[in-house]
Design an enzyme around this catalytic site. Structure first.
Site, mmCIF file in Angstrom:
data_model
loop_
_atom_site.group_PDB
_atom_site.id
_atom_site.type_symbol
_atom_site.label_atom_id
_atom_site.label_comp_id
_atom_site.label_asym_id
_atom_site.label_seq_id
_atom_site.Cartn_x
_atom_site.Cartn_y
_atom_site.Cartn_z
ATOM 1 C CB SER A 96 -0.950 -0.049 1.206
ATOM 2 O OG SER A 96 -1.859 1.002 1.204
ATOM 3 C CE LYS A 107 -5.074 -1.874 0.294
ATOM 4 N NZ LYS A 107 -5.377 -0.462 0.611
ATOM 5 C CG ASP A 156 7.835 4.279 -11.615
ATOM 6 O OD1 ASP A 156 8.497 3.229 -11.643
ATOM 7 O OD2 ASP A 156 6.594 4.308 -11.760
#
Length: 528
Positions: free
Chosen positions: A289, A314, A300
């Protein structure tokens, strides 16, 4: 008798909560009336007695179980307890405790808390609460906690037995707000590397993290090892706050989007103080999460390496909707996506939570956790990082830049039994209880931890206590299996003692050097 209107109210609450009017939703009034009718017939004509509350609770729970694995229903009495770990505090007397046999033993009072102010000490046994016996009566831990907790400024009387003091001494304690920390540990590794471990992402996470950063920078930190292993997540806002510290202004951190919820971007504001600090993030299969938001944002944006194993995956955002009786539906309303566009959520089938929960076992069976060659990446879900255009993959979770296989041989079957049946924990508690004064005299302050870390060895009488506990728990072993287990068992005994003598930072300083994700992360950080 009129039909119970709770489901009509539910629909109205949902409409109001998302700020939309009825014409924007295609609501089948017949279906709402059908639910009302079913509730009425069951409540009034079922053969056995039932309360309407039980019928409605079961109906809501049943509806949500047909959805995704993370939508849930929380009864009114459980709402506060369900969020206190993330909200930063609860109201109680302020003691860390454990159970030895069926007696509550204080590990240590919370610093500055109401129990410490009243003179409660480590090693005290709390035997009564408001004249009700809680020792020797096999009362559940949850029931004991319920009796000790209560509204701020309310009083509670506790009966305490203390070594060297006759009888039961009574203390009247005024309950207060007790802080709940989401940071497990922070310490320096050598002269230049700082280590911070977060257990979850709550309201106080950013404040705790930055306080630790300032302390470590004062001690010479020039690189950071951020440990998110086992971090189950929490508030999206807390993850955004943390990631913001590492990223330049305007950088995308995460975005969310759902069927009825338009896309919302979360970007760095440019005020982050750690934009140039080298960082490595540690992850495992239970990193989930909000912890995946931070990992995905740094990966990224090519801001830091991820070391470990694929995260839990999740990527569903839950929003709380309060019902008329103050119970809450935590309903999944959107997905979240990493800056490159990856949906972090792993595939699932609606209503099949058991299969979803078994995912980690399936990873083990497939070989993903133990061998890089067994990892299957979906070539149709190929993405690029935003600065260096490295290839990353979607399909569920954050795949690390440096993969660290799980060493299934590190812990023997005997060790796993000793841990599962709390033999090692109970032994450490009993040994600490028996030798508290001597240990406190030997290790007087924080500075003496290094002496403990370098020189303490588990004594024979502690080993004997552990093996006696194993026999008591009907754990079979032979000399060869014990000799194979002895080093890791002794390490854990030492770690639990460190925790009780100092705190969790010292616990992790004992156990981390044998954690392969930790050692590989440290290596990657030093090579940057």
């Amino acid at each position: 008798m009129k039909f119970n209107p709770i489901f009509t109210l539910l629909c109205l609450c949902l409409l109001h909560a998302v700020g939309a009017s009825a014409q924007h939703f295609d609501i089948d009034r017949t279906q709402v009336q059908k639910i009302q009718a079913a509730e009425f017939f069951i409540s009034h004509f079922y053969v056995d007695s039932l309360t309407e509350e039980k019928v409605v609770d079961s109906a809501i729970d049943g509806m949500l179980k047909q959805l995704d694995p993370h939508s849930s229903y929380i009864k009114a009495k459980d709402v506060e307890r369900s969020t206190e770990n993330l909200n930063g505090s609860f109201e109680g007397i302020g003691v860390q405790f454990n159970m030895i046999e069926d007696t509550l033993v204080v590990i240590q009072p919370v610093s500055g808390g109401p129990s410490e102010r009243k003179g409660i000490l480590a090693g005290d046994r709390i035997v009564t609460v408001n004249d009700t016996a809680i020792a020797g009566v096999k009362m559940s831990r949850e029931d004991i906690m319920r009796r000790l907790r209560g509204p701020k400024d309310s009083e509670v009387r506790i009966g305490v037995m203390r070594e060297g003091v006759k009888g039961v001494n009574e203390f009247t304690i005024v309950r207060d707000k007790i802080p709940v920390h989401t940071m497990d540990a922070s310490y320096m590794i050598g002269d230049s590397v700082g280590y911070i471990r977060l257990s979850s992402f709550g309201q106080t996470t950013h404040e705790e993290f930055m306080s630790a950063v300032r302390t470590l920078q004062g001690q010479g930190m020039r690189r950071l090892l951020l440990d998110l292993q086992g971090n189950g997540g929490g508030y999206l806002s807390a993850a955004v706050e943390l990631a913001n510290e590492f990223l330049p202004g305007g950088t995308l951190i995460v975005y969310t989007e759902g069927r009825s919820i338009p896309r919302q971007d979360f970007r760095a504001n440019g005020h982050g103080t750690l934009q140039h600090l080298p960082v490595v993030v540690l992850t495992d299969s239970y990193t989930a999460s909000a912890a995946e938001i931070v990992s995905g944002a740094l990966q990224d944006n090519d801001r830091g390496q991820i070391v470990g194993r694929r995260t839990f995956a999740k990527g569903l955002v839950q929003r709380p909707f309060e019902l008329p009786d103050k119970s809450v539906i935590r309903l999944t309303t959107s997905h979240y996506y990493s800056p490159s566009g990856r949906c972090i959520q792993k595939p699932y089938k609606a209503g099949q939570k058991q299969q979803y929960d078994d995912d980690i076992n399936q990873r083990l069976k497939s070989g993903e956790l133990t061998s890089a060659d067994s990892i299957r990446l979906d070539s149709t879900l190929r993405y690029e990082t935003l600065r260096l255009h490295r290839t990353v993959y979607g399909g569920g979770g954050i795949m690390p830049d440096v993969y660290v296989p799980l060493d299934t041989t590190q812990f023997s079957p005997l060790h796993r039994q000793l841990m599962a049946k709390s033999c090692i924990l109970n032994t450490s508690l009993r040994y600490m209880d028996k030798h508290r004064k001597k240990l406190k005299r030997t290790y007087k302050d924080a500075a003496s931890f290094q002496q403990f870390l370098a020189h303490f060895e588990v004594p024979q009488d502690m080993t004997d206590m552990l093996l006696a506990e194993a026999r008591k728990q009907h754990i079979d072993y032979c000399d060869s299996t014990w000799q194979a287990t002895r080093p890791t068992a002794h390490l854990m005994l030492k770690a639990f003692l460190a925790r009780d003598l100092w705190d969790m930072s010292e616990y992790f300083q004992v156990v981390n050097p044998v954690n392969s994700i930790y050692t590989e992360g440290l290596k990657a950080l030093k090579e940057e």
